[in-house]
Write an enzyme that holds these catalytic residues in place. Structure first.
Site, PDB file in Angstrom:
ATOM      1  N   THR A 192       0.816  -1.207   0.000  1.00 21.28           N
ATOM      2  CA  THR A 192       0.000   0.000   0.000  1.00 21.28           C
ATOM      3  C   THR A 192       0.857   1.269   0.000  1.00 21.28           C
ATOM      4  O   THR A 192       1.874   1.351   0.690  1.00 21.28           O
ATOM      5  CB  THR A 192      -0.924   0.006   1.231  1.00 21.28           C
ATOM      6  OG1 THR A 192      -1.778  -1.130   1.160  1.00 21.28           O
ATOM      7  CG2 THR A 192      -1.776   1.265   1.284  1.00 21.28           C
ATOM      8  N   GLY A 226       2.391  -2.958   8.064  1.00 24.19           N
ATOM      9  CA  GLY A 226       2.544  -3.585   9.370  1.00 24.19           C
ATOM     10  C   GLY A 226       3.931  -4.169   9.561  1.00 24.19           C
ATOM     11  O   GLY A 226       4.538  -4.693   8.630  1.00 24.19           O
ATOM     12  N   GLU A 277      -6.203  -5.057   3.048  1.00 30.29           N
ATOM     13  CA  GLU A 277      -6.222  -6.189   2.118  1.00 30.29           C
ATOM     14  C   GLU A 277      -7.400  -6.091   1.156  1.00 30.29           C
ATOM     15  O   GLU A 277      -7.965  -7.090   0.737  1.00 30.29           O
ATOM     16  CB  GLU A 277      -6.256  -7.523   2.873  1.00 30.29           C
ATOM     17  CG  GLU A 277      -5.057  -7.746   3.766  1.00 30.29           C
ATOM     18  CD  GLU A 277      -3.734  -7.557   3.042  1.00 30.29           C
ATOM     19  OE1 GLU A 277      -3.604  -8.035   1.902  1.00 30.29           O
ATOM     20  OE2 GLU A 277      -2.833  -6.912   3.619  1.00 30.29           O
TER      21      GLU A 277
END
EC number: 1.3.3.6
Length: 574
Positions: A149, A188, A433
């Protein structure tokens, strides 16, 4: 805090009330547990709990609701580091570390190393690259993340702006962030933990773009953990939830990496810049990590909703309000119709999710076997199903947890209920996601393509999630369904599935009519696509649930009536 002595005992006590409710069960609780969690998993959970139970101070969550974000992060890092030590000492396997994460319910910064970085290397690296990256990752000598992303692009993977350009003179790739929009964002495990990132970037060779492909980029030193030259990396700070995860940002300023760092199982860039791909490779295979993560989301959503419904059902069983007649005991809140209307259909959805998560993992495993053997035919259906189920389960879980908070009244507002933490940590699943509204378009596109193929007389595979299109749309046109009363449908599980399939097929055919015959644009069709995706998901979830019920051994016959009731309630509810 000192509680005054001599207070009158509550009658009935919470323990007595729960015992009375449980005594009404007409099935074996152990058998039901086996239906929800298979024996192998139960054995592993028991082992993990024993190992962690020997170190109560390390794995203590007693004061978690009083911790600041930094304290939560540090505690999660300590627990994660200790689990890695136990793995290296042979006390836990790699799978059991992931189970420990589930038991602790702490989304620690090492989790994505296991759930995204390692699977990407397993599925998309060559044998030589696995020796280079996977083996040290499995030994935790390097710590990884999955950087896809960007600030400017999330769902539109093809629009990613980070570039990976081949430099023939040095036989290297140059990975670069050309604009602020291309800054990797929300990644993350990147904020403070990762030493390496699998970066999804536009592959450029000889001035020609070849699509987005994964490249391994070292971002921090494995000696002193400082950012490497050309790397700007950091943590994004506090969030609505998920605050034990170090979501981070990444900018790369003409960072050079060896040619071997481009994961080349499905694309090869040879010395000198010759680009080749294996025959019949679907370019979407590079998104395999996303499909895998969506299978995990389906499982995780079923588990977190199970925790929330457990809290809510237990609470409403012991919470009493208003007596039905003078002198009588007050009525358990769960006995009120409005509470049942909110909780019991949610229970049916939750059991269906638990069954679906197991069935879909089996579906994914079978499809990956085919992909690894060179057969890419199952990929499109797997992708469409993953999109649909990720959307369905996360939507149901997030809304369901909020319903559980609400039925617990004021107590649901307390952090000690656990429900607020469940909600905040589950909420991002409707966005990451793949945003759920965007994912519905992926599933709808797949279904519309099948309807058009049927109308054109082209062969359409009879897959496990789209066989209903062939049955209800011969030649791509909807066939009238036999009228059935509600009583008849309740008594006939197969008829329930056929009606759910008929509804989805009818919506798909009607949408193709509007788009192909009436000129309705894609943009004007988006709301209808949401309904189509929901209808398709309702069918798939109900089919998976029924299939899982059919696997019950004869010894678990007492479960059949109650599970059939739940499956029928799910059908009626949707």
């Amino acid at each position: 805090m000192q509680i005054p002595q001599g207070l009158a005992r509550m009658e009935p006590s919470t323990a007595d009330a729960l015992s009375a409710e449980r005594s009404k069960a007409a099935f074996s609780v152990d058998d039901m547990h086996q239906f929800m969690v298979d024996k192998d998993m139960r054995t592993k959970i028991a082992k993990v709990e024993r190992v962690m139970g020997r170190e109560p101070e390390t794995f203590n969550l007693r004061n978690v609701y009083f911790m600041s974000r930094q304290e939560k992060m540090e505690h999660a890092l300590r627990m994660g580091a200790r689990l890695i030590e136990l793995y290296k000492q042979g006390e836990l396997t790699s799978d059991e570390i992931s189970i420990a994460d589930m038991v602790l319910d702490v989304n620690g910064p090492f989790g994505l190393h296991r759930s995204m970085f390692i699977p990407t290397l397993q599925n998309q690296a060559t044998a030589e690259q696995q020796a280079l990256f996977l083996e040290p990752a499995l030994r935790y000598e390097i710590l990884g993340c999955y950087a896809q992303t960007e600030i400017g692009h999330g769902s539109n993977v093809q629009g990613l702006e980070t570039t990976c350009t081949y430099v023939a003179e040095t036989d290297e790739f140059e990975v670069h962030t050309p604009s602020i929009r291309a800054c990797k964002w929300w990644i993350g495990s990147l904020g403070v933990t990762a030493t390496h990132a699998v970066v999804m970037a536009q592959l450029v060779v000889g001035g020609k773009r070849h699509g987005t492909w994964p490249v391994v980029v070292p971002v921090r030193s494995t000696v002193d953990h400082q950012p490497l030259a050309g790397v700007t990396v950091g943590d994004l700070g506090p969030k609505f939830g998920f605050n034990t995860m170090d979501n981070g940002f990444l900018l790369l300023n003409h960072v050079r990496v060896p040619r071997a760092n481009l994961l080349q199982r499905y694309i090869t860039v040879a010395r000198g810049g010759a680009v080749s791909r294996p025959a019949n490779v679907d370019p979407k295979v590079a998104y395999g990590t996303m499909v895998y993560v969506r299978t995990q989301i389906v499982r995780n959503m079923s588990q977190v909703l199970a925790k929330a419904t457990t809290v809510a059902v237990r609470y409403t069983s012991v919470r009493r309000q208003f007596a039905q007649r003078a002198g009588a005991a007050e009525t358990p809140v769960l006995d009120y119709g409005m509470v049942q209307f909110r909780l019991i259909p949610l229970l049916a959805q939750n059991y269906a999710m638990l069954a679906t998560s197991q069935a879909f993992v089996a579906h994914y495993t079978a499809a990956m076997r085919e992909l690894n053997s060179g057969n890419f035919a199952p990929l499109k259906e797997l992708h469409a199903t993953a999109c649909a189920l990720k959307r369905w389960t996360s939507d149901v879980a997030v809304a369901g947890i909020d319903t559980c908070r609400h039925v617990c009244g004021g107590h649901g507002f307390s952090q000690f209920s656990g429900l607020n933490e469940f909600y905040a940590n589950a909420y991002p699943n409707i966005i990451w996601e793949g945003d759920n509204y965007v994912l519905s378009q992926q599933t709808a596109r797949f279904l519309l393509t099948h309807v058009r193929a049927l109308r054109q007389g082209k062969p359409v595979e009879d897959s496990q999630t789209t066989g209903y299109l062939r049955r209800h749309l011969p030649a791509g046109r909807i066939q009238p369904a036999a009228r059935r009363s509600v009583a008849e449908l309740v008594a006939d599980p197969e008829a329930q599935l056929e009606l759910l399939g008929f509804r989805a097929a009818a919506l798909a055919a009607a949408l193709v009519d509007r788009m192909d015959n009436e000129g309705q644009t894609w943009s004007r069709s988006l709301v209808a696509m949401q309904r189509l995706c929901d209808a398709h998901s309702d069918y798939v979830v109900a089919a998976y649930f029924r299939r899982h019920i059919s696997t019950l051994p004869a010894a678990s016959a007492s479960l059949q009536p109650v599970l059939n009731k739940l499956a029928t309630l799910l059908f009626l509810y949707v």
